[in-house]
Design an enzyme around this catalytic site. Structure first.
Site, PDB file in Angstrom:
ATOM      1  N   ASP A  84       0.790  -1.272   0.155  1.00 55.58           N
ATOM      2  CA  ASP A  84       0.005   0.070  -0.011  1.00 55.58           C
ATOM      3  C   ASP A  84       0.814   1.018   0.096  1.00 55.58           C
ATOM      4  O   ASP A  84       2.182   1.156   0.347  1.00 55.58           O
ATOM      5  CB  ASP A  84      -0.990  -0.197   1.089  1.00 55.58           C
ATOM      6  CG  ASP A  84      -0.574   0.104   2.604  1.00 55.58           C
ATOM      7  OD1 ASP A  84       0.605   0.466   2.874  1.00 55.58           O
ATOM      8  OD2 ASP A  84      -1.141  -0.668   3.206  1.00 55.58           O
TER       9      ASP A  84
ATOM     10  N   ASP B 155      -4.101   6.980  -3.020  1.00 52.42           N
ATOM     11  CA  ASP B 155      -5.574   7.362  -2.962  1.00 52.42           C
ATOM     12  C   ASP B 155      -5.828   8.359  -1.745  1.00 52.42           C
ATOM     13  O   ASP B 155      -5.082   8.551  -0.992  1.00 52.42           O
ATOM     14  CB  ASP B 155      -6.467   6.134  -2.990  1.00 52.42           C
ATOM     15  CG  ASP B 155      -6.116   5.182  -1.923  1.00 52.42           C
ATOM     16  OD1 ASP B 155      -4.951   4.756  -1.762  1.00 52.42           O
ATOM     17  OD2 ASP B 155      -7.087   5.187  -1.048  1.00 52.42           O
TER      18      ASP B 155
ATOM     19  N   CYS C 289      -9.983 -24.966  19.293  1.00 51.61           N
ATOM     20  CA  CYS C 289      -8.948 -24.586  18.372  1.00 51.61           C
ATOM     21  C   CYS C 289      -7.685 -25.442  18.439  1.00 51.61           C
ATOM     22  O   CYS C 289      -7.232 -26.025  19.273  1.00 51.61           O
ATOM     23  CB  CYS C 289      -8.497 -23.056  18.787  1.00 51.61           C
ATOM     24  SG  CYS C 289      -7.470 -22.578  17.853  1.00 51.61           S
TER      25      CYS C 289
ATOM     26  N   CYS D 275      -4.889 -24.659  16.809  1.00 51.39           N
ATOM     27  CA  CYS D 275      -3.768 -23.851  16.632  1.00 51.39           C
ATOM     28  C   CYS D 275      -2.436 -24.371  17.515  1.00 51.39           C
ATOM     29  O   CYS D 275      -2.762 -24.967  18.760  1.00 51.39           O
ATOM     30  CB  CYS D 275      -3.986 -22.502  16.694  1.00 51.39           C
ATOM     31  SG  CYS D 275      -3.926 -21.703  18.340  1.00 51.39           S
TER      32      CYS D 275
ATOM     33  N   CYS E  58      -3.388 -23.541  21.431  1.00 46.56           N
ATOM     34  CA  CYS E  58      -4.362 -23.893  21.850  1.00 46.56           C
ATOM     35  C   CYS E  58      -4.532 -25.521  21.938  1.00 46.56           C
ATOM     36  O   CYS E  58      -5.480 -26.108  22.412  1.00 46.56           O
ATOM     37  CB  CYS E  58      -5.692 -23.371  21.375  1.00 46.56           C
ATOM     38  SG  CYS E  58      -5.752 -21.491  21.282  1.00 46.56           S
TER      39      CYS E  58
END
Length: 338
Positions: A78, A112, A266, A268, A271
């Site tokens: 960006d 922008d 979870c 991950c 966890c």
């Protein structure tokens, strides 16, 4: 909606796609992903922060952005537009566009003009025309990357429609819906964002990727995909972690009750062995990023199987039970029944 984006250097990326915001101070391991877990197939980097460091700027032009990151997948940049909204940058559109292209960004953004909801119609239209002028200028400067055509228009749907129509006629291959972050809220009212996305998809057609800047709440992403969005980026995983929020596909929690009751488990690295309380911020950072990436992988699986609607229903059911005051269900009903 197209399910594949091919960069000018030939790399192929499955859509929908999440691009985590690259944070240099936490860069180690951020883009590695997890063995056997969801993949990180791209990221977004703030080109302005790179450009303003003179020595780094020179090094990046010589070595390239992918080499600097140690990452060969999709890298979008960006332009510093958000920073330009909060302070004067002393930066020209053509300079930051050329820089992004020189360092090998796969998706190059023009400078922008951010248009918040409080801008009047006169101001919003002036910023829209200035952004259009900068997009046109950038087309003549970008040769290595794909130029992002950025929609503006603030809270005015007709201006946003006109913006996408102009970008379509200009021939953009990648569309960004800008200045929508203020319209996201903790209550998950997706009516405005969803309306903008659906109209943009109708105007631009099925083949052009649509990227929403700043969208990163996993419970909202499948609904935005259903509205035609195909690329997301955010640093939400870090911001939520600092605030003590534990992301799930059904909404972010600060009360571990649903977790302790076994309503959500979870897998991950943070966890997988179980939780007795919410993790500290450093661990939440990893968990939240994993959760967003898992959600995108699940959305892709559902699209492959043709049952995204069933996934939306399951998200609404759990979200409604956990957050009975949320506007997600009502706003989704409004979008799909209108």
């Amino acid at each position: 909606m197209a399910r594949l984006f091919v960069t000018n250097r030939g790399s192929k990326h499955r859509l929908p796609l999440f691009l985590p915001v690259y944070q240099p101070h936490r860069g180690e391991g951020l883009l590695d992903g997890w063995p056997g877990g969801p993949e990180i197939d791209g990221c977004i980097v703030n080109a302005y922060f790179l450009y303003k460091q003179r020595e780094l700027r020179t090094r990046l032009v010589e070595s390239g952005l992918h080499s600097y990151l140690g990452f060969d997948k999709l890298v979008a940049t960006d332009s510093g537009a958000f920073q330009g909204f909060t302070r004067r940058l002393y930066l020209k559109n053509r300079d930051i566009v050329r820089f992004q292209d020189q360092i090998g960004s796969d998706v190059v953004a023009p400078l922008d003009l951010v248009t918040p909801p409080g801008d009047s119609r006169t101001v919003a239209e002036a910023k829209l025309r200035a952004t259009e002028k900068r997009v046109r200028e950038a087309f003549g400067l970008v040769s290595r990357g794909v130029l992002a055509g950025v929609q503006q228009g603030g809270r005015f749907l007709d201006l946003r429609h006109d913006s996408v129509s102009m970008l379509r006629d200009l021939g953009v291959r990648y569309l960004v819906l800008g200045s929508l972050v203020p319209f996201f809220n903790r209550n998950h009212d997706l009516r405005f964002v969803g309306t903008v996305a659906r109209d943009a998809r109708a105007v631009i057609g099925p083949d052009v990727p649509i990227h929403v800047y700043g969208a990163g709440d996993p419970c909202e992403l499948p609904f935005l995909v259903a509205c035609g969005v195909s690329v997301f980026d955010s640093a939400s995983y870090g911001h939520f972690a600092q605030g003590g929020w534990y992301m799930t596909p059904y909404g972010a929690l600060r009360d571990p009750g649903p977790l302790l009751a076994g309503e959500y488990r979870c897998a991950c690295p943070v966890c997988f062995s179980g939780l007795s309380s919410l993790p500290p911020p450093e661990d939440l950072f990893t968990h939240n990023l994993w959760t967003i990436c898992w959600t995108l992988a699940e959305i892709n699986r559902r699209l492959d199987a043709g049952d995204l609607d069933a996934y939306l229903e399951s998200v609404l059911a759990v979200h409604g039970r956990w957050f009975p005051d949320s506007a997600l269900a009502a706003s989704w009903d409004a979008l799909t029944s209108g």
